[in-house]
Design an enzyme around this catalytic site. Structure first.
Site, PDB file in Angstrom:
ATOM      1  N   GLY A   1       3.186  -6.209 -12.248  1.00 59.31           N
ATOM      2  CA  GLY A   1       3.610  -6.904 -13.457  1.00 59.31           C
ATOM      3  C   GLY A   1       4.069  -8.293 -13.037  1.00 59.31           C
TER       4      GLY A   1
ATOM      5  N   HIS B   1      17.597  -2.684 -28.289  1.00 58.31           N
ATOM      6  CA  HIS B   1      17.241  -3.949 -28.936  1.00 58.31           C
ATOM      7  C   HIS B   1      17.410  -3.838 -30.451  1.00 58.31           C
ATOM      8  CE1 HIS B   1      15.118  -7.549 -29.971  1.00 58.31           C
ATOM      9  NE2 HIS B   1      14.843  -7.817 -28.714  1.00 58.31           N
TER      10      HIS B   1
ATOM     11  N   SER C   1      10.123  -9.321 -31.960  1.00 58.36           N
ATOM     12  CA  SER C   1      10.785 -10.193 -30.989  1.00 58.36           C
ATOM     13  C   SER C   1      12.105 -10.776 -31.489  1.00 58.36           C
ATOM     14  CB  SER C   1       9.850 -11.351 -30.652  1.00 58.36           C
ATOM     15  OG  SER C   1      10.566 -12.343 -29.967  1.00 58.36           O
TER      16      SER C   1
ATOM     17  N   ARG D   1      22.251  -8.846 -27.981  1.00 58.98           N
ATOM     18  CA  ARG D   1      21.587  -7.653 -28.502  1.00 58.98           C
ATOM     19  C   ARG D   1      22.522  -6.466 -28.679  1.00 58.98           C
ATOM     20  NH1 ARG D   1      16.090  -8.321 -24.872  1.00 58.98           N
ATOM     21  NH2 ARG D   1      15.386 -10.106 -26.066  1.00 58.98           N
TER      22      ARG D   1
ATOM     23  N   HIS E   1      14.987  -0.502 -25.141  1.00 54.13           N
ATOM     24  CA  HIS E   1      14.089  -1.614 -24.859  1.00 54.13           C
ATOM     25  C   HIS E   1      14.008  -1.981 -23.383  1.00 54.13           C
ATOM     26  CE1 HIS E   1      12.103  -5.403 -25.513  1.00 54.13           C
ATOM     27  NE2 HIS E   1      13.093  -6.064 -24.951  1.00 54.13           N
TER      28      HIS E   1
ATOM     29  N   ARG F   1      21.455  -7.471 -20.965  1.00 57.63           N
ATOM     30  CA  ARG F   1      20.584  -8.605 -20.644  1.00 57.63           C
ATOM     31  C   ARG F   1      20.434  -9.518 -21.853  1.00 57.63           C
ATOM     32  NH1 ARG F   1      15.319  -9.802 -21.610  1.00 57.63           N
ATOM     33  NH2 ARG F   1      14.612  -7.711 -22.181  1.00 57.63           N
TER      34      ARG F   1
HETATM   35  C1  LIG Z   1       8.036  -5.140 -26.215  1.00 60.72           C
HETATM   36  C2  LIG Z   1       8.779  -5.906 -25.170  1.00 60.72           C
HETATM   37  C3  LIG Z   1       8.946  -7.273 -25.297  1.00 60.72           C
HETATM   38  C4  LIG Z   1       9.635  -7.994 -24.330  1.00 60.72           C
HETATM   39  N1  LIG Z   1       9.803  -9.339 -24.485  1.00 60.72           N
HETATM   40  C5  LIG Z   1      10.466 -10.035 -23.539  1.00 60.72           C
HETATM   41  C6  LIG Z   1      10.619 -11.448 -23.658  1.00 60.72           C
HETATM   42  O1  LIG Z   1      10.169 -12.068 -24.611  1.00 60.72           O
HETATM   43  N2  LIG Z   1      11.286 -12.098 -22.678  1.00 60.72           N
HETATM   44  C7  LIG Z   1      11.806 -11.449 -21.589  1.00 60.72           C
HETATM   45  O2  LIG Z   1      12.382 -12.096 -20.727  1.00 60.72           O
HETATM   46  N3  LIG Z   1      11.646 -10.110 -21.446  1.00 60.72           N
HETATM   47  C8  LIG Z   1      10.992  -9.396 -22.388  1.00 60.72           C
HETATM   48  N4  LIG Z   1      10.845  -8.041 -22.242  1.00 60.72           N
HETATM   49  C9  LIG Z   1      11.228  -7.406 -20.975  1.00 60.72           C
HETATM   50  C10 LIG Z   1      10.165  -7.718 -19.914  1.00 60.72           C
HETATM   51  O3  LIG Z   1       8.899  -7.698 -20.505  1.00 60.72           O
HETATM   52  C11 LIG Z   1      10.169  -6.728 -18.768  1.00 60.72           C
HETATM   53  O4  LIG Z   1      11.470  -6.529 -18.314  1.00 60.72           O
HETATM   54  C12 LIG Z   1       9.357  -7.275 -17.612  1.00 60.72           C
HETATM   55  O5  LIG Z   1       8.086  -7.656 -18.046  1.00 60.72           O
HETATM   56  C13 LIG Z   1       9.248  -6.254 -16.490  1.00 60.72           C
HETATM   57  O6  LIG Z   1       8.407  -6.787 -15.511  1.00 60.72           O
HETATM   58  P1  LIG Z   1       8.213  -6.047 -14.130  1.00 60.72           P
HETATM   59  O7  LIG Z   1       7.222  -6.847 -13.370  1.00 60.72           O
HETATM   60  O8  LIG Z   1       9.526  -5.793 -13.512  1.00 60.72           O
HETATM   61  O9  LIG Z   1       7.595  -4.629 -14.508  1.00 60.72           O
HETATM   62  P2  LIG Z   1       6.294  -4.211 -15.367  1.00 60.72           P
HETATM   63  O10 LIG Z   1       5.679  -5.325 -16.091  1.00 60.72           O
HETATM   64  O11 LIG Z   1       6.727  -3.010 -16.146  1.00 60.72           O
HETATM   65  O12 LIG Z   1       5.259  -3.772 -14.275  1.00 60.72           O
HETATM   66  C14 LIG Z   1       5.374  -2.560 -13.596  1.00 60.72           C
HETATM   67  C15 LIG Z   1       4.217  -2.460 -12.634  1.00 60.72           C
HETATM   68  O13 LIG Z   1       4.441  -1.340 -11.799  1.00 60.72           O
HETATM   69  C16 LIG Z   1       3.291  -0.522 -11.748  1.00 60.72           C
HETATM   70  N5  LIG Z   1       3.752   0.821 -11.448  1.00 60.72           N
HETATM   71  C17 LIG Z   1       4.769   1.517 -12.006  1.00 60.72           C
HETATM   72  N6  LIG Z   1       4.935   2.690 -11.381  1.00 60.72           N
HETATM   73  C18 LIG Z   1       4.027   2.733 -10.402  1.00 60.72           C
HETATM   74  C19 LIG Z   1       3.704   3.669  -9.393  1.00 60.72           C
HETATM   75  N7  LIG Z   1       4.398   4.798  -9.231  1.00 60.72           N
HETATM   76  N8  LIG Z   1       2.663   3.389  -8.585  1.00 60.72           N
HETATM   77  C20 LIG Z   1       1.947   2.236  -8.692  1.00 60.72           C
HETATM   78  N9  LIG Z   1       2.238   1.303  -9.600  1.00 60.72           N
HETATM   79  C21 LIG Z   1       3.267   1.552 -10.439  1.00 60.72           C
HETATM   80  C22 LIG Z   1       2.604  -0.724 -13.058  1.00 60.72           C
HETATM   81  O14 LIG Z   1       1.241  -0.411 -12.928  1.00 60.72           O
HETATM   82  C23 LIG Z   1       2.861  -2.220 -13.269  1.00 60.72           C
HETATM   83  O15 LIG Z   1       1.912  -2.967 -12.570  1.00 60.72           O
HETATM   84  C24 LIG Z   1      10.169  -7.320 -23.215  1.00 60.72           C
HETATM   85  C25 LIG Z   1      10.012  -5.939 -23.087  1.00 60.72           C
HETATM   86  C26 LIG Z   1       9.345  -5.239 -24.074  1.00 60.72           C
HETATM   87  C27 LIG Z   1       9.272  -3.756 -23.962  1.00 60.72           C
END
Ligand SMILES: Cc1cc2nc3c(=O)[nH]c(=O)nc-3n(C[C@H](O)[C@H](O)[C@H](O)COP(=O)(O)OP(=O)(O)OC[C@H]3O[C@@H](n4cnc5c(N)ncnc54)[C@H](O)[C@@H]3O)c2cc1C
Length: 671
Positions: free
Chosen positions: A43, A267, A285, A338, A430, A464
C-alpha cells in the site's frame, strides 16, 4: 525499568531528526547490492518503502495478497493528505502540525516521532508532485488545500475524492521503475503466513502463493511489515474486505510487542448500516464536513415523524433543527475531530433524535453551502443573486466539482439524491491507531523486523486526525525507514545471503502447513463469516464507541468462547492447493479472534477516556466540559505494549512512559 527503549535521540526537538540522520550508519552502494530486504504490503507505506529501498540499491522482495500493488486498501483514501506547507498563508507551520497532531491524539503519542512527521510532511508533497500526482489546484495553478477536523488551518492536499488512488499510482510507478530494473521482485497474490527468526533476528518469511497454494520460503536481512490496520476485527468497517491483522499478529507471536490495540477510530461520516446481512460499510469523506452541516431535529416528535416516513428533512424550518456540533463546539463546529463528532452523533441518536429507520443516523446537509457558493458564482458572473433556482444550479455545480464522485457514490448506495436531500450518516469503524510497537527507527521488538504505515502504532496517539494516515504512511516509506534501516543493515554487509534450508525455516513452514491442514480437514458446520460476524458484534456492542468495565469483562469471556467454537466447528470448503478465499479468511479470522481479546483486555486496563477510547467511568462532571472524555495523565500517560505469552489473557503489559517537553498537557477542548 521498562524493557522498551524508544531510541528517541537526545537534543532539542527540532534538531533530533536532523542530528539522528547525520549520525546514521550509511551502507556503501556496492554493499547495498549484497543486502536483501523483504517488504510485506505494498500500500502507500510498503509501496513507498519498497520503491525507496530499491532506488537506494538494496534488493527488495515485495509481497501483497492482491493481484497488483495498485489494489491495496490505500486506494480507498478519499479526502486528502496533510502537509505543513502554509500555502494558504493561514499561519501553518511544522510546529502547528505537530501541535495539532499531538493534541488531536489526546496526548498519547510520542512527541519526537510526531515532530519528525510534521517536519517531513512538506517533502512528501514535493515527492508526489514530482511523480505526477495530480493534486487539485486553485485558479492560479497553485496546489489547493482544504480543512480537515481538529485543525484551524487549511493544510490538506487532495485529488478530488481519490487522493489515495492517485498517491498509490505515484508509489506504484516508482515501484515499477525498480521492478523493471530487477531491483524489486514483486510477489503479487502472496500472503505472508509467518515470520522466520534466526538467532533472534528477522531473517525471512513463509508465504503462501494464493493461486497455487504453494508454501514458499523467502529470506532477507531485514523484514518490513506494512500490512495496514485491523479495523476488520469489527467485521463491519470502512476498510477493504481483505484488510487484516495477520502479518502483524504473526510477528507479535514471534516477539514483536503490540501497542495500544484498543485505540480505534470510529469515523463520524459513514453511510449507516442498513441491515444484518451487510458485509461492508462505506465512508463519506471527512472533506465533506468542510461544506456539510451536521444536524438532527431539535424536537423529538419531528425525529419520530421522519423515522416513520411522515416528514422529510426539508420540511423542517431552520429553527427546528439542532446543529449540535456548532452548538456544543462553537470554535471548531462541524470540524471537530472524529472521536468528538462520532460521540456527539451517538449521543443524539441514543437520546432519540436519529433520522433513519434504525434510529442511527444524523444529517449531513449541503443546502447552506449550495446557497453560499451559488450566490458567489452569480455575483462573479454578474447574474441575479436573488434568482433562487439559478443560485441553486450554480451552487450545485460548485459542490459537484469538489465532491462529485462522493455524491455519486452516496446516491448509488442509498438511492437518494444528496444535492436535494441531506445525506444520512452515522459513525463506523475506520482506522486503527494501535499496532505493532516500534522505536524511533521503526524497528519492532524483534531485531531486524520493522513496521510502517497503519500497521505500526504510529504517531496518532489515541485519535488520528483526518488526512494524517497517508502522511504517516508515506513519511515512513519515503523519508524515515530508508534512513533508519541503514543503522541495522550496515552491520549486515558481511552476513552473506541467508539460506532458506535452515531449521528455523523448516519449523515455521511446518507450522503453517499444519494450520492449513487443520482448516481444510476440520469439517465443522459453520462458515468463517459466521464466527467473524459474531466477533464483530461483541466488539461493536462492548468494545465499540463507548466502553465500560462490565461490558469489557463480558467481551473477554465471549470472544474466548467464540474462538473455542471456531476451532471446533469451522468449515472451510475447497482445497489447499488452489485459490481458496475461504481458507484465506479462516487464517485471518483466527488471528482476529486472538487480537479481539487482547483489544478488550487493553481497553479494560486503560481506565481513562482518551481520543477514540471512551470509558464511561471516566467522564468530566460539571463545568464547561461536562460530559466530555476525561483523560488521566497521572496513571495512564503511557503506551501500552503487550508481549505475547500464549493465550491473549496471559499477555504481559509493558509501559513506555510518554514525555511531553515541548507541548503542555492540557484538557483537549474544541469549544
Ligand atoms: C475508506 C477510507 C478512506 C480513507 N481516507 C483517508 C484520507 O483521505 N486520508 C488519510 O490520510 N487516510 C485515509 N484513510 C486511511 C488510509 O487510507 C490508510 O490508513 C492507509 O492507506 C493505510 O496504508 P498502508 O500502506 O499502511 O496499508 P494498506 O493500504 O492497507 O496496505 C496493506 C498492504 O499489505 C498487504 N498485506 C496485508 N496482509 C498481508 C499479508 N499477510 N501478506 C502479504 N501482504 C499483505 C496488502 O496486500 C496491501 O498491499 C482512509 C481509510 C479508509 C478505510
Amino acid at each position: 525499568m521498562s524493557v522498551l527503549d524508544s531510541k528517541v535521540p537526545e537534543g532539542p526537538i527540532k534538531d533530533k531528526w536532523t542530528n539522528h540522520k547525520n549520525n546514521i550508519d550509511v551502507v556503501n552502494p556496492a554493499n547495498k547490492r549484497l543486502i536483501d530486504v523483504i517488504v510485506v504490503g505494498t500500500g502507500l507505506a510498503g509501496g513507498s518503502a519498497a520503491a525507496s529501498l530499491a532506488e537506494m540499491g538494496y534488493n527488495v522482495k515485495a509481497f501483497c495478497y492482491q493481484d497488483s500493488p495498485r489494489r491495496a486498501h490505500s486506494i480507498a483514501a478519499q479526502g486528502g493528505i496533510n502537509a505543513a506547507k502554509n500555502y494558504q498563508n493561514d499561519g501553518d507551520s511544522t510546529y502547528r502540525l505537530f501541535y495539532d497532531t499531538v493534541k488531536g491524539g489526546d496526548y498519547r503519542s510520542r512527541e519526537a516521532n510526531v515532530y519528525r512527521l510534521a517536519e517531513v510532511s512538506a517533502n512528501i508533497i514535493d515527492q508526489c508532485v514530482a511523480q505526477g500526482v495530480p493534486f487539485a489546484r486553485d485558479y492560479g495553478g497553485l496546489l489547493d488545500n482544504r480543512s480537515f477536523g481538529g485543525v484551524l488551518v487549511s493544510r490538506t492536499f487532495y485529488a478530488k475524492g481519490q487522493t489515495g488512488q492517485q498517491l498509490l499510482l505515484g508509489a506504484y510507478s516508482a515501484m515499477n521503475r525498480q521492478i523493471n530494473k530487477g531491483k524489486i521482485r514483486m510477489f503479487n497474490r502472496h500472503e505472508m503466513m509467518d515470520l522466520v527468526k534466526v538467532d533472534g533476528k528477522a531473517r525471512g518469511i513463509i508465504a503462501r502463493n494464493l493461486v497455487t497454494g504453494e508454501i514458499e520460503r523467502h529470506s532477507a536481512h531485514a523484514v518490513v511489515i506494512a500490512t495496514g490496520g485491523y479495523g476488520n476485527v469489527f467485521f463491519l468497517s470502512t476498510n477493504a474486505m481483505g484488510s487484516n491483522v495477520s502479518a502483524a499478529w504473526k510477528i507479535h507471536k514471534k516477539g514483536a510487542f503490540f501497542a495500544n490495540p484498543c485505540y480505534t477510530q470510529i469515523h463520524p461520516t459513514c453511510i449507516p448500516r442498513s441491515g444484518d446481512d451487510q458485509a461492508k460499510l462505506t465512508l463519506m469523506s471527512e472533506s465533506l464536513r468542510n461544506d456539510g452541516r451536521i444536524w438532527v431535529p431539535a424536537i423529538k416528535e419531528d425525529a419520530i415523524a421522519i423515522r416513520e416516513g411522515k416528514k422529510k428533512a426539508i420540511d423542517l424550518p431552520e429553527k427546528d433543527r439542532d446543529y449540535y456540533l456548532e452548538r456544543r463546539y462553537p470554535a471548531f463546529g462541524n470540524l471537530v475531530p472524529r472521536d468528538v463528532a462520532s460521540r456527539a452523533a451517538k449521543e443524539r441518536c441514543d437520546a432519540g433524535f436519529g433520522v433513519n429507520n434504525t434510529g442511527e443516523a444524523v444529517y449531513l446537509d449541503f443546502s447552506a453551502a449550495i446557497q453560499r457558493y451559488g450566490k458567489t458564482e452569480a455575483s462573479i458572473n454578474g447574474l441575479d443573486t436573488e434568482d433562487k433556482s439559478l443560485v441553486i444550479k450554480l451552487g450545485t455545480a460548485v459542490i459537484e466539482s469538489k465532491y462529485g464522485n462522493l455524491f455519486q457514490m452516496y446516491e448509488k448506495i442509498t438511492d437518494e439524491n444528496p444535492y436535494v436531500l441531506p445525506m444520512k450518516i452515522y459513525p463506523a469503524v475506520h482506522y486503527t491507531m494501535g499496532g505493532v510497537w516500534v522505536d524511533y527507527n521503526l524497528m519492532t521488538t524483534v531485531e531486524g523486523c520493522y513496521a510502517a504505515g497503519e500497521a505500526n502504532f504510529s504517531e496518532h496517539g489515541a485519535n488520528r486526525l483526518g488526512a494524517s494516515a497517508l502522511m504517516q504512511g508515506l513519511a515512513d516509506g519515503y523519508f524515515v525507514l530508508p534512513y533508519t534501516i541503514g543503522n541495522y543493515l550496515a552491520k549486515e554487509i558481511r552476513t552473506g545471503e541467508i539460506p532458506t534450508d535452515l531449521p528455523e525455516f523448516a519449523e515455521a513452514e511446518a507450522a503453517v502447513k499444519k494450520q492449513i491442514d487443520f482448516f481444510i480437514n476440520n469439517n465443522g458446520t459453520k462458515t468463517v463469516d459466521h464466527f467473524h460476524r459474531r466477533l464483530g458484534k461483541v466488539m461493536w456492542d462492548k468494545v465499540g464507541m463507548s466502553r465500560n468495565t462490565k461490558g469489557l469483562n463480558e467481551a473477554i469471556v465471549e470472544i474466548k468462547q467464540i474462538r473455542e467454537e471456531f476451532y471446533k466447528d469451522v468449515r472451510v470448503l475447497g482445497t489447499s492447493d488452489s485459490l481458496n478465499p475461504e481458507l484465506e479468511k479462516a487464517g485471518r479470522v483466527a488471528d482476529f479472534l486472538e487480537l479481539g481479546e487482547l483489544f478488550a483486555k487493553d481497553a479494560l486496563d486503560r481506565n481513562e477516556s482518551c481520543g477514540g477510547h471512551f470509558r464511561e467511568e471516566s467522564v468530566e462532571v460539571g463545568g464547561e466540559q461536562d460530559g466530555e472524555a476525561l483523560r488521566d495523565d497521572v496513571n495512564y500517560r503511557y503506551v501500552a505494549a503487550w508481549e505475547y505469552k500464549g493465550e491473549p489473557s496471559d499477555a504481559v503489559l509493558h509501559k513506555e512512559a510518554l514525555e511531553f517537553n515541548d507541548i503542555e498537557l492540557k484538557q483537549r477542548s474544541y469549544k
